[in-house]
Design a protein around this motif. Structure first.
Motif, PDB file in Angstrom:
ATOM      1  N   ASN A  70      42.877  37.570  32.506  1.00  0.00           N
ATOM      2  CA  ASN A  70      43.631  37.516  31.254  1.00  0.00           C
ATOM      3  C   ASN A  70      44.882  38.365  31.356  1.00  0.00           C
TER       4      ASN A  70
ATOM      5  N   MET B  70      48.561  37.117  31.123  1.00  0.00           N
ATOM      6  CA  MET B  70      49.471  37.570  30.076  1.00  0.00           C
ATOM      7  C   MET B  70      50.759  38.110  30.681  1.00  0.00           C
TER       8      MET B  70
ATOM      9  N   TRP C 169      54.430  36.574  30.268  1.00  0.00           N
ATOM     10  CA  TRP C 169      55.528  37.414  29.790  1.00  0.00           C
ATOM     11  C   TRP C 169      56.742  37.279  30.693  1.00  0.00           C
TER      12      TRP C 169
END
Lengths: 109, 402
Positions: free
Chosen positions: B216, B220, B224
Motif C-alpha cells: 500500500n 501510494m 503520488w
C-alpha cells in the motif's frame, strides 16, 4: 506387597548408606539405589530426601565444575550423618530381627 | 548439540519450569533450593541407558505436578493442596485461560506425537527453532519501537540506528533465552513464557500484514510520484503562478482571457476555488498569505483563466462559505499583482506583417458557454449557434497558426 510403602520408612537409611559408600550427585544416587535393587524409588523422592538430609545437617554438599556438561552438586556424609546412619542401621536390624522372628515363628510352626 | 539433544533439552526445561511452577507457593528461595540441579538430574535420567525408557518426560517421571508433590513430601515440606485452594478467585480467573490453553496444547501435542508423520515434522520444526528465536526478537523490537512511536510506519528493519541496536539486543536476548543460556527464576520464566506466546501472535500478525501494508505504501508513493500535474502552466520546469499578457505594442493587457487550442481555459490555479488546496503567496513584509482569486463570469461562475490573477489575503476569505467574487467588499480588498515589466518590447504581429490567410475562427464566435462563459459586456452567442459538444471538434479543424 507394595514395597513403595515399606521403602518410605527406610529411604533415609538407604540414601545415607549409598552416600556413605561414596559421595554422589543427584541422579547418581538414584542410579546406585536402583542398581542395589531398590527399583521402585521415585527420582523426586530421592532428590527430596537428599535435600532434607542436607538441610538437617546430615550431609555436606559441594559443586563439581565440569568442562563439558553442567556443574553437578555432590553430596557427602559427615559425622552427624554417620551417627544417624549408625543409629538407623541399628534400629533397622532390630526391627528386621523382630519381624523375622515373628514371621519365622508363625511360618515355621 | 544435535537436534534431538536440543529438543530434549527444551523438553527438560519446560518440564522443570512446570515443576517449579507447581512449587511456587513455597517461596522463591525454597523452590530454588529444592529444584537446584533439576534439569541436570532429569537429563541424566533420560541419558541413562540402564533405565527402561518410556517415552515422553511425563511418561518417564509422571506429571510435573506429581513430581513436584513427591519432591516436596520427600523433602518434608507441606503439601501444596492447601495453598492451591487459597489461590484467589481473581488469580484463578486470570490464569484459567492460560491453563486451558496449556491443556489444549499438551493434549494436542500428545495426539500429534501419536501420529506416524508428526515426529518427522517435529524434528524439522525443532531444527527451525533458531529462526523462531530471531523472529521473536524481531517482533519484540517491532512492538517496542511502535509503542514508543519511534517507527510509526510498517517496517521490516528499523530506520534508525537506535532501532537497530534495540532489534539486535532483542534478537540476542530471544536467542539466548531460547537456547537456555540465560535463566530467569521460575516466576520470570512464566512471565517470559506468556510474553513469548504474545510475541508469537504478534509476529504472525506482522508477517501477514506487513507485505500488504508495504505494498500500500509503495503504491501510494508511486501514485503520488506518478500523478501528472492535472492542470497548470509550466515554464522552464516550474509551475507558473500567474500570467501577464502584453499586446503587440508591449502594453500590459488586464483581464486577458487565455484558452488553449481546443478552447479550454488555461489557468495557473488548478485548485482555484478551493482555498485550502491553493498555493499561498507571501509578499515581502506581509503577515498573512495571499491567495489568487478568480474573476466573476457572466453567469455567476468564477473564471480562472483571466490574467493576471488578482489576490486576496487569507483572512479575507469567508469561513465555510465560498468566496463571492461579485461582493463589493471583496472586490475592494482584492490586490492587483505587480507586472514583471511596465511595458514589454513591441512585436510585429502576423496580421500586420503579411496579407496571408487569416486564422479561421471556429464557428463558435465566442468560447463555449460552459467552459468559459462569455463576459457580460460581450454579445453572448446564442446557445444553438455554439453547441458545446461541437466546440472541441470544430476547434480541431481550425488551422493552427504557428
Amino acid at each position: 506387597m507394595d514395597t513403595t510403602q515399606l521403602l518410605k520408612g527406610v529411604l533415609d537409611l538407604a540414601v545415607l548408606s549409598v552416600v556413605a559408600d561414596e559421595d554422589g550427585y543427584g541422579y547418581d544416587v538414584v542410579r546406585r539405589l536402583r542398581a542395589a535393587g531398590i527399583e521402585e524409588v521415585g527420582d523426586a523422592s530421592v532428590y527430596g530426601t537428599l535435600r532434607r538430609l542436607y538441610s538437617s545437617g546430615a550431609l555436606t554438599s559441594y559443586v563439581v565444575p565440569s568442562d563439558e556438561g553442567p556443574h553437578r552438586k555432590y553430596y557427602g556424609i559427615n559425622a552427624q550423618g554417620r551417627a544417624m546412619l549408625d543409629g538407623q542401621r541399628k534400629d533397622w536390624y532390630e526391627f528386621a530381627g523382630t519381624m523375622q522372628r515373628l514371621l519365622g515363628t508363625e511360618g515355621g510352626a | 548439540m544435535s537436534i534431538v539433544d536440543d529438543a530434549i533439552a527444551q523438553d527438560v526445561r519446560t518440564y522443570a519450569a512446570q515443576v517449579r511452577a507447581a512449587l511456587a507457593d513455597l517461596g522463591q528461595e525454597q523452590v530454588d533450593d529444592l529444584t537446584d540441579g533439576l534439569e541436570v538430574n532429569l537429563a541424566d535420567a533420560l541419558a541413562d541407558d540402564g533405565r527402561a525408557h518410556r517415552g515422553s518426560l511425563v511418561d518417564e517421571f509422571g506429571t510435573p505436578e506429581a513430581y513436584a508433590a513427591e519432591l516436596r513430601s520427600a523433602a518434608g515440606l507441606a503439601a501444596a493442596g492447601r495453598h492451591e485452594r487459597t489461590e484467589s478467585a481473581f488469580r484463578a480467573m486470570l490464569l484459567a485461560p492460560w491453563r486451558e490453553a496449556n491443556d489444549v496444547i499438551r493434549t494436542g501435542l500428545a495426539r500429534l506425537r501419536g501420529t506416524r508423520w508428526f515426529p518427522g515434522v517435529e524434528d524439522l520444526l525443532v531444527a527451525l527453532r533458531p529462526a523462531w528465536w530471531v523472529l521473536r526478537g524481531w517482533a519484540l523490537a517491532h512492538l517496542v519501537l511502535q509503542l514508543v512511536g519511534a517507527e510509526p510506519y510498517p517496517f521490516w528493519v528499523p530506520s534508525s540506528s537506535g532501532g537497530w541496536v534495540l532489534m539486535i539486543l532483542a534478537v540476542v536476548a530471544s536467542a539466548q533465552w531460547g537456547r537456555g543460556e540465560w535463566r530467569a527464576g521460575p516466576r520470570w520464566d512464566r512471565v517470559l513464557e506468556v510474553l513469548s506466546r504474545v510475541l508469537a501472535l504478534a509476529a504472525l500478525i506482522l508477517v501477514l500484514t506487513l507485505p500488504g501494508a508495504q505494498r500500500n505504501d509503495v503504491a501510494m508513493a508511486a501514485a503520488w510520484v506518478d500523478t501528472p500535474a492535472e492542470d497548470g502552466v509550466f515554464v522552464a520546469g516550474e509551475q507558473a503562478s500567474n500570467l501577464f499578457v502584453y499586446d503587440a505594442d508591449g502594453n500590459p493587457v488586464d483581464g486577458a482571457q487565455v484558452f488553449d487550442q481546443q478552447g479550454r481555459p488555461v489557468t495557473t490555479e488548478p485548485d482555484g476555488g478551493t482555498p485550502w488546496l491553493q498555493q499561498e503567496y507571501w509578499p515581502d513584509g506581509a503577515d498573512e498569505p495571499l491567495l489568487h482569486v478568480g474573476v466573476p463570469g457572466s453567469n455567476g461562475q468564477t473564471r480562472w483563466n483571466v490574467f493576471p490573477l488578482h489576490s486576496l489575503s487569507r483572512g479575507s476569505f469567508p469561513d465555510g462559505t465560498p468566496l463571492d467574487v461579485t461582493d463589493e467588499r471583496v472586490r475592494r480588498q482584492v490586490v492587483a499583482p505587480s507586472w514583471p515589466f511596465a511595458t514589454a518590447a513591441a512585436v510585429v504581429p502576423w496580421q500586420k506583417a503579411t496579407d496571408g490567410p487569416q486564422p479561421t475562427p471556429t464557428p463558435s464566435a465566442t468560447a463555449p458557454a460552459e467552459d468559459a462563459p462569455a463576459p457580460a459586456d460581450e454579445a453572448p452567442a446564442p446557445a444553438d449557434e455554439a453547441p458545446a459538444a461541437d466546440a472541441p471538434a470544430d476547434a480541431g479543424t481550425a488551422p493552427a497558426t504557428p
